[in-house]
Design an enzyme around this catalytic site. Sequence first.
Site, PDB file in Angstrom:
ATOM      1  CE  LYS A 181      -1.883   2.914   2.352  1.00  0.00           C
ATOM      2  NZ  LYS A 181      -1.886   4.427   2.220  1.00  0.00           N
ATOM      3  CD  GLU A 255      12.648   3.959   8.747  1.00  0.00           C
ATOM      4  OE1 GLU A 255      12.487   4.964   9.482  1.00  0.00           O
ATOM      5  OE2 GLU A 255      12.706   4.010   7.514  1.00  0.00           O
ATOM      6  CB  CYS A 289      12.581   8.726   8.895  1.00  0.00           C
ATOM      7  SG  CYS A 289      13.439   7.567   7.826  1.00  0.00           S
ATOM      8  CD  GLU A 386      10.084  12.509  11.987  1.00  0.00           C
ATOM      9  OE1 GLU A 386      11.005  12.003  11.331  1.00  0.00           O
ATOM     10  OE2 GLU A 386       9.040  11.893  12.280  1.00  0.00           O
TER      11      GLU A 386
END
Length: 474
Positions: A181, A255, A289, A386
Amino acid sequence: MFEYAPAPESRSVVDLAGSYGLFIDGAFDSGKDGNVFKTVNPATEEVLAEVATAGPEDVDRAVAAARRAFGPWSELPGAERAKYLFRIARIIQERARELAVLESLDNGKPIKEARDVDLPLVAAHFFYYAGWADKLAYAGFGPDPRPLGVAGQVIPWNFPLLMLAWKVAPALATGNTVVLKPAETTPLSALFFADVCRQAELPPGVVNIVTGAGDTGAYLVQHPDVDKVAFTGSTEVGREIARTVAGSGKRLTLELGGKAANIVFDDAPVDQAVEGIVNGIFFNQGHVCCAGSRLLVQESIADSFLDSLKRRMATLRVGDPLDKNTDIGAINSAAQLARISELSEIGSAEGAERWSPECSLPERGFWFAPTIFTGVTQAHRIAREEIFGPVLSVLTFRTPEEAVAKANNTPYGLSAGIWTEKGSRILAVADKLRAGVVWANTFNKFDPASPFGGYKESGYGREGGRHGLEAYLA
């Protein structure tokens, strides 16, 4: 400063259809309920295509196709599976220009990054895992490791094709079948990869691609006939997935987010370190990331180092992602731009000093100038959360011990960087950093033979290298 004439890459190498369906059992179809969503070019807000939304029935069909294909695929000798992976890798190389332009259009990243970084790494991952397919008995996971079955894989929008390669290549090499996906804002390169699979004559059902938003991903993760879930994305969604699969017997790798520290000591090579800082936070608009979003610079050189950094930032070119001179492209979506803007406003409100070089931003599309904040403390939200954008928080330290303490003072643990001329200091500091990847005198360098993953809220499991096989073997 040099003036650059426009150097646009041609869009004509990509033949975009008006609409795209789901890729199930080797063929495209429109989906059971007929719902669609639009994917847009974030640099212009132009609609690129309509894409089918997969509902529960569609996910059922994709998983069933993967289950049917699993027996024959897993029983193939490893050397035979490797032939398909090698073929996919070669086709990706042959179509690299087309795929790079497509990725830049759908994602907003500069064409030179898509062309020179993403696509070579995509092909390299398929080549690398093709090499492992007939050597699994020697990988250290027992003399006869077996595949798990059907892998449900959910990938993010920041590196759409590269994240696909990270997940699909080891899954296929180990004999699993896949239902993937892609992210809602960047589905096109995954759908073009479906065409690559057909071109490589991959058996139907080995790779299936279902497009849609979060609901589609949730249907896939919850599906009772999925044996393994792999997810790359936000920590919040990762927590929800972990709760969903708990007790189900499904294998899971996550992750997730990061807030990496880039540590610059007073003996660091300044020009090299400045380039590394710029690459660490402004590569792919900071949509990374493992981005080096916290700069920790030794107090004695902080002022002169920041002067050098600002001079370098003043040369960065923001604009059309398809221009080969562009350094910083478009923010991927309006929603992501809103989050970056909100956290930056909070940084200013909490007392940090904001600076951006002079640059004119295009009138249409989603844009954010490269930004640094000084006077940042560990209590600032911009130092802890973040941002996932081109925003750097600068902190200072006096001793290596203070640098390590500040670097580790984060809920994340994905990556870190160290800049110093002393090899002994690199080893001593790296040993104390709680990060899955530590770069020394470089940043954001990847190799398919090297494992990648994090600690704490950055997730668990490793992708890449021999370690990346383990998640797909019983």
